[in-house]
Structure formats: C-alpha cells, structure tokens
Design an enzyme around this catalytic site. Structure first.
Site, PDB file in Angstrom:
ATOM      1  N   CYS A   1     121.824  42.714  41.072  1.00 41.74           N
ATOM      2  CA  CYS A   1     122.173  43.136  42.436  1.00 41.74           C
ATOM      3  C   CYS A   1     123.626  42.750  42.694  1.00 41.74           C
ATOM      4  O   CYS A   1     124.378  42.526  41.739  1.00 41.74           O
ATOM      5  CB  CYS A   1     121.214  42.530  43.463  1.00 41.74           C
ATOM      6  SG  CYS A   1     121.275  40.735  43.587  1.00 41.74           S
TER       7      CYS A   1
ATOM      8  N   ASN B   1     123.407  38.272  43.430  1.00 36.38           N
ATOM      9  CA  ASN B   1     122.477  37.477  42.595  1.00 36.38           C
ATOM     10  C   ASN B   1     121.907  36.274  43.362  1.00 36.38           C
ATOM     11  O   ASN B   1     121.662  35.214  42.770  1.00 36.38           O
ATOM     12  CB  ASN B   1     123.147  37.016  41.281  1.00 36.38           C
ATOM     13  CG  ASN B   1     122.174  36.462  40.246  1.00 36.38           C
ATOM     14  OD1 ASN B   1     122.542  35.620  39.439  1.00 36.38           O
ATOM     15  ND2 ASN B   1     120.939  36.933  40.249  1.00 36.38           N
TER      16      ASN B   1
ATOM     17  N   CYS C   1     119.833  37.199  46.563  1.00 40.31           N
ATOM     18  CA  CYS C   1     118.713  37.711  47.386  1.00 40.31           C
ATOM     19  C   CYS C   1     117.729  38.539  46.564  1.00 40.31           C
ATOM     20  O   CYS C   1     116.595  38.118  46.320  1.00 40.31           O
ATOM     21  CB  CYS C   1     119.237  38.557  48.545  1.00 40.31           C
ATOM     22  SG  CYS C   1     120.228  37.626  49.748  1.00 40.31           S
ATOM     23  N   ARG C   2     118.145  39.730  46.125  1.00 39.84           N
ATOM     24  CA  ARG C   2     117.209  40.663  45.498  1.00 39.84           C
ATOM     25  C   ARG C   2     116.938  40.370  44.022  1.00 39.84           C
ATOM     26  O   ARG C   2     115.768  40.304  43.605  1.00 39.84           O
ATOM     27  CB  ARG C   2     117.735  42.105  45.636  1.00 39.84           C
ATOM     28  CG  ARG C   2     117.731  42.615  47.062  1.00 39.84           C
ATOM     29  CD  ARG C   2     118.559  43.887  47.206  1.00 39.84           C
ATOM     30  NE  ARG C   2     119.987  43.615  47.012  1.00 39.84           N
ATOM     31  CZ  ARG C   2     120.942  44.536  47.000  1.00 39.84           C
ATOM     32  NH1 ARG C   2     120.619  45.808  47.158  1.00 39.84           N
ATOM     33  NH2 ARG C   2     122.206  44.182  46.835  1.00 39.84           N
ATOM     34  N   SER C   3     117.983  40.225  43.214  1.00 37.39           N
ATOM     35  CA  SER C   3     117.719  40.101  41.766  1.00 37.39           C
ATOM     36  C   SER C   3     117.035  38.790  41.377  1.00 37.39           C
ATOM     37  O   SER C   3     116.231  38.801  40.422  1.00 37.39           O
ATOM     38  CB  SER C   3     118.981  40.358  40.931  1.00 37.39           C
ATOM     39  OG  SER C   3     119.999  39.453  41.232  1.00 37.39           O
TER      40      SER C   3
ATOM     41  N   ASP D   1     119.663  45.972  50.839  1.00 33.35           N
ATOM     42  CA  ASP D   1     120.268  44.645  50.811  1.00 33.35           C
ATOM     43  C   ASP D   1     119.835  43.885  52.068  1.00 33.35           C
ATOM     44  O   ASP D   1     120.162  44.292  53.188  1.00 33.35           O
ATOM     45  CB  ASP D   1     121.796  44.825  50.792  1.00 33.35           C
ATOM     46  CG  ASP D   1     122.517  43.506  50.653  1.00 33.35           C
ATOM     47  OD1 ASP D   1     121.868  42.448  50.799  1.00 33.35           O
ATOM     48  OD2 ASP D   1     123.725  43.544  50.394  1.00 33.35           O
TER      49      ASP D   1
HETATM   50  P1  4NP Z   1     121.992  40.390  46.955  1.00 35.78           P
HETATM   51  O1  4NP Z   1     122.420  40.190  48.473  1.00 35.78           O
HETATM   52  O2  4NP Z   1     122.971  41.367  46.357  1.00 35.78           O
HETATM   53  O3  4NP Z   1     120.621  40.940  47.045  1.00 35.78           O
HETATM   54  O4  4NP Z   1     122.060  39.011  46.297  1.00 35.78           O
HETATM   55  C1  4NP Z   1     123.711  39.783  48.867  1.00 35.78           C
HETATM   56  C2  4NP Z   1     124.080  38.475  48.743  1.00 35.78           C
HETATM   57  C3  4NP Z   1     125.337  38.072  49.166  1.00 35.78           C
HETATM   58  C4  4NP Z   1     126.205  38.999  49.688  1.00 35.78           C
HETATM   59  C5  4NP Z   1     125.824  40.325  49.805  1.00 35.78           C
HETATM   60  C6  4NP Z   1     124.579  40.713  49.382  1.00 35.78           C
HETATM   61  N1  4NP Z   1     127.486  38.589  50.143  1.00 35.78           N
HETATM   62  O5  4NP Z   1     128.191  39.429  50.731  1.00 35.78           O
HETATM   63  O6  4NP Z   1     127.884  37.444  49.895  1.00 35.78           O
END
Ligand code: 4NP
Length: 150
Positions: free
Chosen positions: A7, A10, A12-14, A118
């Site tokens: 994702c 790294n 939240c989702r992955s 997201d």
């Molecule tokens: P992820 O979510 O891609 O599912 O881990 C996010 C985590 C952090 C950020 C954006 C999306 N960020 O902007 O820091």
C-alpha cells in the site's frame, strides 16, 4: 509461494493484508512466505497504525510486531506475487519494474479494478477495509496459486 502486500504507507492496509493472509495460510498449513511494504518512505520502521492493530486484534490477529518498510526493485526478485491496494500503488510499483516478468507479478488485491480505500483519514473505514481484505485473502488461499500459475 512468496507473496508481498503493498500500500502507500505500509501502516494501515498492507500490514492488515500481511497479517490476515499469514493467518489464513497457516490455518490451511500452506508453507507460504508473506510480507508487506509501502510505496512511500514516511513510515519506515514504524509499527502499524493503532486502528489497524485494533481491528486485527478484535478479529484474533496480532499485527503489532510488524514494522514499515519501503517497496524496492529487489522485491520483484524476492516475491512470486505482489498484491497492491489501489491504482496509485499499482502505478508506483510498476514504475520500478524492469521487465514483463516483473510486471506480471503485480495485481490489484480486489477484482475488477476496485481499490481497497485508504482509511488513513477516516476511522470508520478500518472495519470495512478489514472485511474487504479478509475476503480477498480468503479467495487467494482458496485459489492456492503457485509460481506456475502466474
Ligand atoms: P496505508 O495508509 O497506505 O494503508 O498504510 C496510509 C498511511 C499513511 C499515510 C497515507 C496512507 N500518510 O500519508 O502518511
């Protein structure tokens, strides 16, 4: 089988996808290696977002020990399949591909161009995101992909 979940951050989702697929593959005694990475580098070394840790724990999966890392070209050599959460991830991963063999390993986790949303800015999305990822991972273990069916 070596599978990488990707994702943006790294956190939240992955990490959820890594924890869920590891859990399901172990339940079925599949000898798979599962990892996750982010296309961005902001959260390298960080634990998963507490909201992901919580929703996983509520479902009996512990992802608290995972740490963020950034996707790199060498991951094409280390993994047989690379699942991405959305089209931005897809583009960013493909940008690092060296050839068709690398590109063939990459696919969206959900069917039909659908993205795993997201949840970073919306607490209420963590539970539905967990469910989307869980159902997709169930399909992966049921399909029992092999290196030959790439
Ligand atoms: P992820 O979510 O891609 O599912 O881990 C996010 C985590 C952090 C950020 C954006 C999306 N960020 O902007 O820091």
């Amino acid at each position: 089988m070596k599978i990488l979940m990707v994702c943006l951050g790294n956190i939240c989702r992955s990490p959820l996808a890594e924890g869920i697929l590891r859990h399901l593959s172990r339940e079925r005694q599949l000898d798979w290696e599962i990892d996750s990475a982010g296309t961005g580098n902001w959260h390298v070394g960080d634990p998963p977002d507490p909201r992901s840790v919580r929703v996983a724990r509520e479902n009996g999966i512990d992802i608290s020990g995972l740490r963020g890392r950034q996707f790199g070209t060498e991951d094409f050599d280390r993994f047989d399949r690379i699942f991405v959460m959305d089209l931005d991830n897809y583009r960013d991963v493909l940008r690092k591909a060296r050839n068709d063999h690398d590109r063939e390993k990459v696919q969206l986790l959900l069917d039909g161009q659908q993205a795993v949303p997201d949840p970073w800015y919306d607490d209420a999305l963590f539970a539905p995101v967990y469910r989307l990822i869980y159902d997709a991972c169930e399909k992966i273990v049921q399909a029992k992909p092999s290196k030959d069916t790439l």
